[in-house]
Design a protein around this motif. Structure first.
Motif, mmCIF file in Angstrom:
data_model
loop_
_atom_site.group_PDB
_atom_site.id
_atom_site.type_symbol
_atom_site.label_atom_id
_atom_site.label_comp_id
_atom_site.label_asym_id
_atom_site.label_seq_id
_atom_site.Cartn_x
_atom_site.Cartn_y
_atom_site.Cartn_z
ATOM 1 N N VAL A 306 17.436 17.530 42.636
ATOM 2 C CA VAL A 306 18.233 16.525 41.919
ATOM 3 C C VAL A 306 19.081 15.710 42.900
ATOM 4 C CG1 VAL A 306 20.106 16.182 40.269
ATOM 5 C CG2 VAL A 306 18.252 17.776 39.750
ATOM 6 N N HIS A 307 19.702 16.370 43.862
ATOM 7 C CA HIS A 307 20.602 15.634 44.754
ATOM 8 C C HIS A 307 19.856 14.934 45.883
ATOM 9 C CE1 HIS A 307 24.255 17.000 42.727
ATOM 10 N NE2 HIS A 307 23.542 18.078 42.475
ATOM 11 N N ALA A 308 18.569 15.261 46.063
ATOM 12 C CA ALA A 308 17.756 14.508 47.026
ATOM 13 C C ALA A 308 16.813 13.545 46.296
ATOM 14 C CB ALA A 308 16.947 15.462 47.903
ATOM 15 N N HIS A 309 16.862 13.577 44.963
ATOM 16 C CA HIS A 309 15.967 12.742 44.142
ATOM 17 C C HIS A 309 14.531 12.820 44.617
ATOM 18 C CE1 HIS A 309 18.686 9.904 41.639
ATOM 19 N NE2 HIS A 309 18.785 11.173 41.331
ATOM 20 N N LYS A 310 14.084 14.042 44.821
ATOM 21 C CA LYS A 310 12.775 14.235 45.426
ATOM 22 C C LYS A 310 12.052 15.331 44.665
ATOM 23 C CE LYS A 310 9.977 13.480 48.885
ATOM 24 N NZ LYS A 310 9.060 12.411 48.564
ATOM 25 N N LEU A 371 13.407 18.081 51.459
ATOM 26 C CA LEU A 371 14.371 17.111 51.976
ATOM 27 C C LEU A 371 13.670 15.911 52.627
ATOM 28 C CD1 LEU A 371 16.879 19.571 53.700
ATOM 29 C CD2 LEU A 371 17.199 18.384 51.522
ATOM 30 N N GLY A 374 13.560 12.261 51.303
ATOM 31 C CA GLY A 374 14.333 12.244 50.070
ATOM 32 C C GLY A 374 15.398 11.172 50.113
ATOM 33 N N SER A 375 16.261 11.203 49.100
ATOM 34 C CA SER A 375 17.405 10.293 49.050
ATOM 35 C C SER A 375 18.612 11.176 48.803
ATOM 36 C CB SER A 375 17.206 9.271 47.929
ATOM 37 O OG SER A 375 18.397 8.562 47.717
ATOM 38 N N ILE A 376 19.175 11.678 49.905
ATOM 39 C CA ILE A 376 20.082 12.822 49.810
ATOM 40 C C ILE A 376 21.535 12.392 49.634
ATOM 41 C CG2 ILE A 376 20.928 14.883 51.009
ATOM 42 C CD1 ILE A 376 18.146 14.762 52.532
ATOM 43 N N GLN A 377 22.145 12.954 48.609
ATOM 44 C CA GLN A 377 23.522 12.615 48.285
ATOM 45 C C GLN A 377 24.371 13.858 48.565
ATOM 46 O OE1 GLN A 377 23.942 11.913 44.121
ATOM 47 N NE2 GLN A 377 25.664 10.513 44.379
ATOM 48 N N PHE A 378 25.431 13.700 49.375
ATOM 49 C CA PHE A 378 26.208 14.887 49.756
ATOM 50 C C PHE A 378 27.324 15.183 48.758
ATOM 51 C CE2 PHE A 378 24.015 13.661 53.567
ATOM 52 C CZ PHE A 378 23.524 14.876 53.994
#
Lengths: 587, 365
Positions: A306-310, A371, A374-378
């Motif tokens: 979910v947080h990497a939208h992958k 990862l 991905g589109s990683i959100q911290f």
């Protein structure tokens, strides 16, 4: 199929005007009564969460007491005992050690039986499993309420035993020590064993409920391989709970008989075999290690995707790895007894133990591979998920010299083992539990929390954890045995670093506590889908209405189809994500 | 063949003598062939683990930075499944683990199969004392004090010799662990377990200071109990002192109890069997001190009182739970079958010599 249709027909147009499940019912007393008798899986989940966190605090205080006692070895200086924090009124060194022994038993018993085993399945599993499946509740809501009260009774029994003076058996209750200790105060030990026995029933009933729920209550359109991986993990866990817990139930019952009626099953003084107890005990308690860690795997799979939208890398491998771990976990119990079994048994169990490393390693490889691109959100949950990868990888790799026979005979029952299982149980399970609480907090309570302070707390926990437990690997390889109330002077420095670490850990958890309290009091309202997730829980209100969904969901995409579902120029402020699972008035 | 494959492999030298990493992980006390074997296997696992850890964490950090969310939150399209890759990362670790298993099994056999021509000794464990009975039936009479003032025995061992220990416990499970030997085995109450090793050479430059063997080189190692056994578990320790084999044989001969008077024998029995719980200097320990105890009137936990006489001492040794001096826990194990009637008499005679409350013979006849 009939269940789904039946369930669906109820859902149609039924819940448009419902309020949040958290909305009070009348006055304080009637609201409390409504919670105590609720069959709503969400309320039960929240109550478990509160109970587990309270007991985690109690077990944590015991852990700090252990660390404080071990800050210095006990020494006799000019006829005066120094360096011993917990002292008996009589002042004898051994009596002071007896207090320490009760404290570490308290820590272990609470953390294992009341926090880590029930934690994720009962709190987050109860809340999320039905919603993720698109159901209104678990399959047997009344049984779920019974599980909760059985858990309460078990925990109360344990706490009563502690108030009566505690037990000094260690959480493993090894015979013949556990059948002979405190023989003047029989009931304390019987009560503590009874507590573990009763808690087992809560586990069995919850597991049974979850297995049936997954089989029968998936939303229309949701096949087995469309389920979120958290559901797979909870499902695998539930199977172990149902199959293994009865064994510990029988074992603990035999132990109680042994103490009360001197039956002679485990105590060699009356013809029993103490190693038989170890076989029985670990036949349950090893699979239970995976009851503790599999739900954590599930959480991490959700968080990273979910947080990497992958899309998760190797979805099927992940699902089968969960089942594989659950299966092999039944065949490795003997690796707790390399120092007390014969050559043949040791060789077989060592070989089987290495098999469990494979699916576990595959999972770590898949998380890291997810990862990629991905589109990683911290966010706080993602930061925790990355910390999990670090800590769990260390925990997993340090299992290798313990599965290897020759190195295990050096490291067995040393601080190396203590450090290893804390990296797995705390660095793995507790860290992912806290990560999961942050991830689903907006959904559970309908409020956001202060992201920045949550990340500060996470970093403190990470630093404190490594300082506390990495030092213990070195203590172990250098020869520090576990469950020692004092030690030789050479070990002092490393013990002191470990104690400093435990207080940084405390500080980190206190930051989290304040972040959560602040969120409940003053957090801004949470949107439906703060992280842009695709599984069904993100399509209901935050907090959900009493029956979870306004309409019965029809599943049209997988839980991780980010690349095909999220449009190229989607703005994170646009909620929900287009192409939702819902079609208004689809019936 | 297997031996040569593993012991001279490319990684075997990674934790060689004087290696800083080895010293950091294990300390410098390692002793004997088995210790080297365990350290070598550990090193092998360590480097493999380090490799996987660095690769996994390196990729995690790299990709976390490289694919940090930018303006749009949409991930780049890439495959989420790769059969070749997934098969490789399943099969390769499996191969490594198979080798790991065999190395470990080999080391395990090294410990559980006693070397040929071994000197056999008996290990007796009881809460919270170790005893070693040497081939001539003698036991060590030398003691040392831990930091907490508990007395622990010093067991002399022959250096560079094969030794086989036959171990049994008289109460709960204990575990025999000399960390410097890098191995342990549980000591059971219902069956013998064995621990075999070939002791290493004496390292360091320590020399015995006093006594008939002054000047003899020695090296000390800790013996710990590694299986939780109750209140004084953390002090169930001993010193394993390596001395040259000839000196060891002479020392052990000197401990033989033939020709001792009852009082001397009682004193020796106290040192070997009783000293960890009963002091002789009046200090309070797990049990009452023997100083001035014989002939004294004591109050018991059941409220009654009585004189500590021959009959009470004998009863307390054989059935300790019957009458316990007030203020002490019911911790003592029955010594029936461990101490003979002769031993009990010797202990009584010894207790008389250290008690001012004992009035010798006067008025009795």
């Amino acid at each position: 199929m009939s269940t789904i249709n039946h369930h669906g027909s109820h859902a149609v147009g039924g819940h448009h005007d419902e309020g949040s499940y958290l909305a009070p019912k009348g006055g304080l007393v009637s609201t409390m009564w409504a919670w105590a008798t609720t069959i709503d899986h969400k309320k039960l989940g929240v109550m478990y969460l509160a109970a587990v966190l309270t007991l985690f605090f109690l077990g944590g205080v015991a852990a700090l007491a252990v660390r404080v006692e071990l800050f210095q070895p006990t020494t006799m200086v000019n006829g005066k005992v120094t360096g011993q924090v917990f002292q008996d009124a009589g002042g004898a060194v051994a009596a002071g050690h007896a207090i320490y022994n009760r404290i570490f038993t308290l820590h272990g018993a609470i953390m294992v039986f009341m926090v880590i085993v029930p934690g994720i399945p009962s709190a987050l599993g109860n809340f999320l499993l039905p919603i993720m499946l698109g159901a209104k509740d678990v399959a047997f809501p009344r049984l779920n309420l019974l599980s909760w009260w059985v858990y309460v009774v078990g925990s109360v029994l344990g706490v009563v035993s502690i108030i009566m003076g505690g037990v000094d058996t260690g959480w493993t209750f090894y015979t013949p020590y556990s059948t002979s200790t405190d023989w003047d105060v029989y009931m304390r030990v019987v009560l503590m064993i009874g507590a573990a026995f009763v808690l087992g029933f809560s586990s069995i009933l919850t597991g049974l409920n979850f297995v049936v729920t997954v089989h029968k209550l998936r939303a229309p359109g949701m096949g087995w391989f469309d389920m979120p991986l958290f559901v797979w993990a909870i499902y695998s866990t539930a199977i172990i709970q149902v199959l293994a817990t009865p064994v510990i139930g029988i074992t603990l019952l035999l132990l109680i008989f042994e103490r009360l009626f001197h039956v002679g099953i485990f105590d060699p003084a009356i013809g029993g075999d103490p190693v038989l107890f170890q076989h029985f005990f670990w036949f349950y308690s090893h699979p239970v290690v995976y009851v503790m860690i599999l739900p954590a795997f599930g959480i991490i799979s959700e968080l990273i995707t979910v947080h990497a939208h992958k899309k998760i890398f190797g979805y099927r491998a992940m699902a089968f790895a969960s089942l594989g771990v659950a299966f092999v976990s039944f065949l490795v119990w003997g690796h707790h007894m390399f120092a007390s079994m014969g050559e043949m048994a040791s060789a077989v169990f060592s070989a089987l133990t290495f098999l469990v490393a494979i699916p576990t390693a595959v999972k770590v490889f898949n998380w890291v591979a997810t990862l990629y691109k991905g589109s990683i959100q911290f966010t706080a949950p993602m930061v925790y998920a990355l910390f999990f990868l670090f800590l769990f990888t260390i925990g997993g790799l340090t299992g290798l010299p313990l599965g290897t026979l020759s190195t295990d005979l050096h490291l067995h029952d040393s601080y190396f083992v203590v450090a290893h299982f804390h990296y797995v149980m705390m660095g793995g399970t507790i860290i992912s539990f806290v990560a999961g609480i942050h991830h689903w907090w907006p959904k559970m309570f309908g409020r956001m929390y202060n992201e920045r302070w949550a990340i500060v707390g996470a970093c403190l926990v990470f630093i404190g954890f490594n300082l506390t437990f990495f030092t213990q690997f070195i203590l172990g390889t250098r020869g520090m045995p576990r469950r020692y109330a004092t030690y030789i002077p050479e070990f002092t420095e490393l013990h002191q670093w470990s104690t400093y670490g435990s207080f940084i850990l405390l500080l980190g958890f206190l930051v989290h506590l304040f972040v959560f309290i602040h969120s409940l009091v003053a957090g801004r309202p949470a949107p439906k889908n703060p992280w842009g997730g695709l599984s069904l829980e993100w399509e209901t209100d935050s907090p959900p209405i009493e029956h979870n969904f306004h309409h019965e969901p029809l599943v049209k995409h997988g839980p991780y189809d980010f690349e095909t579902t999220v449009p190229p120029h989607w703005d994170p402020k646009d909620y929900p994500i287009p192409a939702s699972n819902f079609t208004a008035d689809k019936h | 063949m297997m031996t040569s494959l593993f012991e001279h492999g490319p990684l075997s030298a990674t934790l060689a003598e004087g290696n800083a990493l080895r010293d950091f992980i294990f300390g410098t006390g390692g002793s004997g062939h088995h210790a080297e074997m365990v350290e070598e296997t550990f090193a092998w696992i360590f480097w493999i683990s380090a490799f996987f850890f660095v690769v996994l964490m390196g990729l995690t950090v790299l990709w976390s930075v490289q694919y940090k969310r930018r303006a749009t939150p949409v991930a780049l399209v890439s495959s989420s499944h790769n059969t070749v890759l997934e098969t490789l990362w399943t099969v390769i670790p499996l191969g490594i683990l198979a080798v790991m298993f065999f190395k470990g099994f080999q080391g395990y056999l090294d410990l559980s199969v006693a070397p040929a021509g071994a000197i056999e000794m008996d290990v007796r464990a009881a809460k919270w004392d170790w005893r070693i009975i040497y081939p001539n039936g003698a036991e060590s009479t030398e003691r040392e004090k831990l930091g907490s003032a508990k007395e622990i025995p010093i067991f002399y061992m022959p250096a560079e010799s094969p030794v086989k220990l036959r171990m049994i416990s008289s109460d709960v499970i204990h575990s025999f662990w000399v960390p410097d030997f890098r191995g342990k085995f549980d000591v059971m109450p219902n069956r013998y377990t064995y621990y075999g090793f070939t002791s290493g050479p004496i390292k360091g430059d320590k020399k015995l200071e006093a006594g008939p063997f002054a000047g003899t080189p020695y090296e000390d190692h800790w013996l710990f109990c590694a299986e939780y056994c109750g209140d004084s578990h953390s002090e169930m320790a001993a010193v394993v002192r390596m001395v040259p084999r000839e000196t060891w044989a002479k020392i052990v001969d000197g401990w033989s109890s033939a020709g001792l008077t009852p009082v001397e024998k009682g004193k020796r029995l106290h040192t070997i069997q009783c000293a960890s719980c009963h002091s002789i200097d009046g200090s309070k320990n797990v049990g009452p001190s023997w100083k001035d105890m014989f002939g004294k009137t004591e109050t018991f936990t059941d409220g009654t009182s009585g004189v500590v006489d021959d009959a009470y001492v004998r009863e307390s040794i054989y059935e300790p739970a019957k009458r316990i001096v007030a203020g002490f826990p019911p911790q003592m194990q029955p010594y029936k079958g461990i101490l003979s009637e002769d031993d009990v008499t010797a202990i009584i005679e010894y207790m008389k010599t250290i008690s001012v409350n004992h009035k010798p013979a006067e008025g009795q006849k």
